[in-house]
Write a protein that holds these residues in place. Structure first.
Motif, PDB file in Angstrom:
ATOM      1  N   ARG A 286       5.035  -5.107  -8.889  1.00  0.00           N
ATOM      2  CA  ARG A 286       4.934  -3.775  -8.287  1.00  0.00           C
ATOM      3  C   ARG A 286       3.799  -3.672  -7.274  1.00  0.00           C
ATOM      4  NH1 ARG A 286       5.823  -2.033 -13.677  1.00  0.00           N
ATOM      5  NH2 ARG A 286       8.051  -1.738 -13.915  1.00  0.00           N
ATOM      6  N   GLY A 287       2.836  -4.533  -7.352  1.00  0.00           N
ATOM      7  CA  GLY A 287       1.739  -4.529  -6.391  1.00  0.00           C
ATOM      8  C   GLY A 287       2.082  -5.233  -5.090  1.00  0.00           C
ATOM      9  N   ASN A 288       3.224  -5.891  -5.038  1.00  0.00           N
ATOM     10  CA  ASN A 288       3.640  -6.642  -3.861  1.00  0.00           C
ATOM     11  C   ASN A 288       4.377  -5.716  -2.891  1.00  0.00           C
ATOM     12  OD1 ASN A 288       5.700  -8.198  -2.279  1.00  0.00           O
ATOM     13  ND2 ASN A 288       4.599  -9.914  -3.204  1.00  0.00           N
ATOM     14  N   TYR A 289       3.931  -5.704  -1.637  1.00  0.00           N
ATOM     15  CA  TYR A 289       4.506  -4.816  -0.619  1.00  0.00           C
ATOM     16  C   TYR A 289       6.009  -5.065  -0.430  1.00  0.00           C
ATOM     17  CZ  TYR A 289       4.981  -2.260   3.737  1.00  0.00           C
ATOM     18  OH  TYR A 289       5.380  -1.376   4.698  1.00  0.00           O
ATOM     19  N   ILE A 290       6.406  -6.318  -0.364  1.00  0.00           N
ATOM     20  CA  ILE A 290       7.828  -6.645  -0.165  1.00  0.00           C
ATOM     21  C   ILE A 290       8.661  -6.136  -1.335  1.00  0.00           C
ATOM     22  CG2 ILE A 290       9.482  -8.558   0.037  1.00  0.00           C
ATOM     23  CD1 ILE A 290       7.218 -10.085   1.520  1.00  0.00           C
ATOM     24  N   TYR A 291       8.137  -6.243  -2.530  1.00  0.00           N
ATOM     25  CA  TYR A 291       8.827  -5.738  -3.718  1.00  0.00           C
ATOM     26  C   TYR A 291       9.033  -4.223  -3.589  1.00  0.00           C
ATOM     27  CZ  TYR A 291       9.838  -5.014  -8.700  1.00  0.00           C
ATOM     28  OH  TYR A 291      10.420  -4.691  -9.903  1.00  0.00           O
ATOM     29  N   LYS A 292       7.981  -3.529  -3.133  1.00  0.00           N
ATOM     30  CA  LYS A 292       8.077  -2.076  -2.964  1.00  0.00           C
ATOM     31  C   LYS A 292       9.155  -1.712  -1.934  1.00  0.00           C
ATOM     32  CE  LYS A 292       3.220  -1.306  -4.043  1.00  0.00           C
ATOM     33  NZ  LYS A 292       1.923  -0.869  -3.515  1.00  0.00           N
ATOM     34  N   VAL A 293       9.234  -2.460  -0.840  1.00  0.00           N
ATOM     35  CA  VAL A 293      10.267  -2.219   0.174  1.00  0.00           C
ATOM     36  C   VAL A 293      11.647  -2.456  -0.450  1.00  0.00           C
ATOM     37  CG1 VAL A 293      11.236  -3.033   2.369  1.00  0.00           C
ATOM     38  CG2 VAL A 293       8.761  -2.740   2.136  1.00  0.00           C
ATOM     39  N   GLY A 294      11.772  -3.510  -1.234  1.00  0.00           N
ATOM     40  CA  GLY A 294      13.041  -3.802  -1.902  1.00  0.00           C
ATOM     41  C   GLY A 294      13.474  -2.678  -2.833  1.00  0.00           C
ATOM     42  N   ILE A 295      12.534  -2.069  -3.528  1.00  0.00           N
ATOM     43  CA  ILE A 295      12.839  -0.933  -4.413  1.00  0.00           C
ATOM     44  C   ILE A 295      13.345   0.241  -3.583  1.00  0.00           C
ATOM     45  CG2 ILE A 295      11.791   0.819  -5.918  1.00  0.00           C
ATOM     46  CD1 ILE A 295      11.987  -1.684  -7.455  1.00  0.00           C
ATOM     47  N   VAL A 296      12.638   0.572  -2.512  1.00  0.00           N
ATOM     48  CA  VAL A 296      12.997   1.714  -1.673  1.00  0.00           C
ATOM     49  C   VAL A 296      14.403   1.555  -1.086  1.00  0.00           C
ATOM     50  CG1 VAL A 296      12.441   2.896   0.504  1.00  0.00           C
ATOM     51  CG2 VAL A 296      10.623   2.358  -1.129  1.00  0.00           C
TER      52      VAL A 296
END
Length: 119
Positions: free
Chosen positions: A86-96
């Motif tokens: 969850r702290g990874n920016y790419i992961y956050k983009v993937g969630i969005v």
């Protein structure tokens, strides 16, 4: 101590060619033998042996990630992966964008499910 071919084959057959932890099929030549209870522990009473009961078939990924940890520490490591991601920016983009779907669940290893089926 080296594990004999006979013991290695018995370990492989324990879960019919599956990793005891993640459950993926593994080829015999790709299997790694994991010590369920690590051979080296802080408390000598917690040390495992080379007995077949303490040996588990493992894929490279699980054996590498488990290392010489106990099963419960390994379980905690697996359970903490989503928090780390969850702290990874790419992961956050993937969630969005819906490319990453979280599926929180209790960590149950393949061998535990197999034992439940036996009962």
């Amino acid at each position: 101590m080296a594990i004999s071919k006979k013991t290695r084959l018995a370990v492989y057959e324990k879960y019919s060619g599956h990793c005891a932890y993640c459950g993926r099929e593994i080829a015999y030549e790709d299997m790694q033998v994991d010590h369920f209870k690590p051979q080296r522990a802080w408390n000598p009473e917690d040390c495992g042996t080379d007995d077949i009961e303490n040996l588990m078939p493992s894929c490279r990924m699980c054996n590498h990630y488990k290392r010489a940890h106990s099963l419960e520490v390994f379980r905690q490591y697996i359970a903490s992966i989503p928090d780390k991601l969850r702290g990874n920016y790419i992961y956050k983009v993937g969630i969005v964008y819906g490319n990453v779907l979280e599926n929180p669940k209790e960590v149950t290893f393949y061998f535990e499910k197999a034992r439940e089926k036996e009962c």
